[in-house]
Write an enzyme that holds these catalytic residues in place. Structure first.
Site, PDB file in Angstrom:
ATOM      1  N   GLY A  43       0.770  -1.243   0.000  1.00 36.36           N
ATOM      2  CA  GLY A  43       0.000   0.000   0.000  1.00 36.36           C
ATOM      3  C   GLY A  43       0.796   1.285   0.000  1.00 36.36           C
ATOM      4  O   GLY A  43       0.286   2.331  -0.389  1.00 36.36           O
ATOM      5  N   GLU A  98       3.868   4.279   5.527  1.00 36.11           N
ATOM      6  CA  GLU A  98       2.680   3.414   5.489  1.00 36.11           C
ATOM      7  C   GLU A  98       1.523   4.161   4.826  1.00 36.11           C
ATOM      8  O   GLU A  98       1.478   5.402   4.841  1.00 36.11           O
ATOM      9  CB  GLU A  98       2.362   2.999   6.944  1.00 36.11           C
ATOM     10  CG  GLU A  98       1.078   2.270   7.189  1.00 36.11           C
ATOM     11  CD  GLU A  98       0.969   0.901   6.529  1.00 36.11           C
ATOM     12  OE1 GLU A  98       1.333   0.788   5.346  1.00 36.11           O
ATOM     13  OE2 GLU A  98       0.471  -0.033   7.177  1.00 36.11           O
ATOM     14  N   ASP A  99       0.586   3.412   4.269  1.00 33.32           N
ATOM     15  CA  ASP A  99      -0.551   4.053   3.608  1.00 33.32           C
ATOM     16  C   ASP A  99      -1.588   4.580   4.602  1.00 33.32           C
ATOM     17  O   ASP A  99      -2.066   5.699   4.486  1.00 33.32           O
ATOM     18  CB  ASP A  99      -1.208   3.107   2.576  1.00 33.32           C
ATOM     19  CG  ASP A  99      -1.601   1.742   3.162  1.00 33.32           C
ATOM     20  OD1 ASP A  99      -1.393   1.508   4.374  1.00 33.32           O
ATOM     21  OD2 ASP A  99      -2.120   0.911   2.396  1.00 33.32           O
ATOM     22  N   ASP A 102      -5.125   2.347  10.867  1.00 27.71           N
ATOM     23  CA  ASP A 102      -6.534   2.056  11.133  1.00 27.71           C
ATOM     24  C   ASP A 102      -6.634   1.631  12.598  1.00 27.71           C
ATOM     25  O   ASP A 102      -6.705   2.484  13.481  1.00 27.71           O
ATOM     26  CB  ASP A 102      -6.936   0.941  10.141  1.00 27.71           C
ATOM     27  CG  ASP A 102      -8.402   0.586  10.182  1.00 27.71           C
ATOM     28  OD1 ASP A 102      -9.227   1.453  10.470  1.00 27.71           O
ATOM     29  OD2 ASP A 102      -8.743  -0.589   9.898  1.00 27.71           O
ATOM     30  N   LYS A 130      -7.221   6.944  10.528  1.00 30.59           N
ATOM     31  CA  LYS A 130      -8.633   6.921  10.952  1.00 30.59           C
ATOM     32  C   LYS A 130      -8.613   6.907  12.478  1.00 30.59           C
ATOM     33  O   LYS A 130      -8.590   5.830  13.090  1.00 30.59           O
ATOM     34  CB  LYS A 130      -9.305   5.630  10.475  1.00 30.59           C
ATOM     35  CG  LYS A 130      -9.480   5.494   8.987  1.00 30.59           C
ATOM     36  CD  LYS A 130     -10.246   4.187   8.727  1.00 30.59           C
ATOM     37  CE  LYS A 130     -10.067   3.701   7.337  1.00 30.59           C
ATOM     38  NZ  LYS A 130     -10.622   2.340   7.143  1.00 30.59           N
ATOM     39  N   ASP A 158      -6.124  -0.714  -1.275  1.00 36.45           N
ATOM     40  CA  ASP A 158      -6.875  -1.638  -2.139  1.00 36.45           C
ATOM     41  C   ASP A 158      -8.163  -2.135  -1.512  1.00 36.45           C
ATOM     42  O   ASP A 158      -8.340  -2.099  -0.299  1.00 36.45           O
ATOM     43  CB  ASP A 158      -6.012  -2.867  -2.447  1.00 36.45           C
ATOM     44  CG  ASP A 158      -5.900  -3.801  -1.236  1.00 36.45           C
ATOM     45  OD1 ASP A 158      -5.451  -3.338  -0.169  1.00 36.45           O
ATOM     46  OD2 ASP A 158      -6.297  -4.975  -1.358  1.00 36.45           O
ATOM     47  N   ARG A 164      -5.695   0.200  -6.279  1.00 36.39           N
ATOM     48  CA  ARG A 164      -4.483   0.849  -5.748  1.00 36.39           C
ATOM     49  C   ARG A 164      -4.002   1.961  -6.675  1.00 36.39           C
ATOM     50  O   ARG A 164      -3.321   2.882  -6.246  1.00 36.39           O
ATOM     51  CB  ARG A 164      -3.344  -0.176  -5.620  1.00 36.39           C
ATOM     52  CG  ARG A 164      -3.539  -1.214  -4.548  1.00 36.39           C
ATOM     53  CD  ARG A 164      -2.246  -1.971  -4.338  1.00 36.39           C
ATOM     54  NE  ARG A 164      -2.407  -3.253  -3.691  1.00 36.39           N
ATOM     55  CZ  ARG A 164      -2.456  -3.451  -2.376  1.00 36.39           C
ATOM     56  NH1 ARG A 164      -2.369  -2.426  -1.563  1.00 36.39           N
ATOM     57  NH2 ARG A 164      -2.595  -4.660  -1.874  1.00 36.39           N
TER      58      ARG A 164
HETATM   59  P1  IMP Z   1      -4.209  -1.517  11.002  1.00 34.02           P
HETATM   60  O1  IMP Z   1      -3.230  -2.581  11.385  1.00 34.02           O
HETATM   61  O2  IMP Z   1      -5.615  -1.887  11.432  1.00 34.02           O
HETATM   62  O3  IMP Z   1      -3.827  -0.133  11.427  1.00 34.02           O
HETATM   63  O4  IMP Z   1      -4.339  -1.549   9.440  1.00 34.02           O
HETATM   64  C1  IMP Z   1      -3.346  -1.178   8.595  1.00 34.02           C
HETATM   65  C2  IMP Z   1      -3.503  -1.847   7.264  1.00 34.02           C
HETATM   66  O5  IMP Z   1      -4.839  -2.224   6.982  1.00 34.02           O
HETATM   67  C3  IMP Z   1      -3.122  -0.870   6.184  1.00 34.02           C
HETATM   68  O6  IMP Z   1      -1.782  -1.009   5.839  1.00 34.02           O
HETATM   69  C4  IMP Z   1      -4.021  -1.254   5.037  1.00 34.02           C
HETATM   70  O7  IMP Z   1      -3.397  -2.228   4.242  1.00 34.02           O
HETATM   71  C5  IMP Z   1      -5.232  -1.874   5.682  1.00 34.02           C
HETATM   72  N1  IMP Z   1      -6.365  -0.920   5.737  1.00 34.02           N
HETATM   73  C6  IMP Z   1      -6.855  -0.297   6.826  1.00 34.02           C
HETATM   74  N2  IMP Z   1      -7.879   0.503   6.515  1.00 34.02           N
HETATM   75  C7  IMP Z   1      -8.040   0.384   5.185  1.00 34.02           C
HETATM   76  C8  IMP Z   1      -8.947   0.999   4.245  1.00 34.02           C
HETATM   77  O8  IMP Z   1      -9.822   1.822   4.563  1.00 34.02           O
HETATM   78  N3  IMP Z   1      -8.786   0.640   2.945  1.00 34.02           N
HETATM   79  C9  IMP Z   1      -7.844  -0.255   2.525  1.00 34.02           C
HETATM   80  N4  IMP Z   1      -6.977  -0.836   3.356  1.00 34.02           N
HETATM   81  C10 IMP Z   1      -7.077  -0.523   4.682  1.00 34.02           C
END
Ligand code: IMP
Length: 179
Positions: A43, A98-99, A102, A130, A158, A164
């Protein structure tokens, strides 16, 4: 592809402008040092490409393939390292690129891992955050944009490995992922 988008949240102009600001900030903060930018694949690719154009000091770039999402729109909570760094982070200044942050679980895991491996500093550059979705707190020093707690695609992000390549960040129409 574009017909699947309900709303554009962050357009390309805004992303470019913010990456320019972040690139300048990083250049200033790391003056006289040689940081390693560690992009989390897949990402981070467009964000990494846009960001490094605006960094005016020497940097090294590395990538890790990390997986946390099974392919749907909810996190599995389990972080897998599929491909690791090609150099040691020992004694180095690391900036994870990082993209999106979340739940925070991915970044929290990778930050802890790189510190455990002896990095002398670990900071994060992330295009999107977020805040309402957070399960663990993560300090994002270089943040692009806070967004609402909705599933987004584009600029590296994605849905099922698609979208992407959109040049902006947008929200998918519900019928696409509720099929
Ligand atoms: P976390 O570990 O929950 O913070 O999530 C991080 C990863 O989840 C990111 O690197 C994304 O690949 C994926 N992700 C989280 N939210 C989204 C979204 O809204 N769209 C697409 N991918 C997401």
């Amino acid at each position: 592809m574009i017909e699947d988008i309900k709303e554009v949240l962050v357009d390309n102009k805004k992303i470019e402008a913010r990456c320019e600001e972040l690139g300048k900030e990083i250049s200033k903060d790391y003056q006289g040092r040689l940081p390693i930018l560690v992009g989390l694949l897949k990402g981070s690719v467009p964000f990494m490409a846009e960001l490094i154009k605006h960094i005016t000091i020497q940097v090294e770039t590395e990538y890790m393939v990390v997986s946390s999402y099974g392919g749907g729109i909810t996190s599995s909570g389990e972080i897998q390292i599929i491909n690791d760094l090609t150099i040691s982070p020992q004694g180095r200044d690391i900036i994870i690129v990082e993209d999106i942050v979340d739940s925070g679980l991915t970044l929290d895991t990778i930050i802890k891992l790189l510190k455990y491996r002896g990095a002398s500093s670990v900071e994060v550059a992330c295009l999107l955050s977020k805040p309402d979705a957070r399960k663990v707190e993560v300090d994002v020093k270089y943040l692009g944009f806070d967004i609402k707690n909705e599933f987004v695609v584009g600029f590296g992000l994605d849905y099922d490995q698609l979208y992407r390549n959109l040049p902006f960040v947008g929200i998918l129409k519900e019928e696409i992922y509720k099929k």
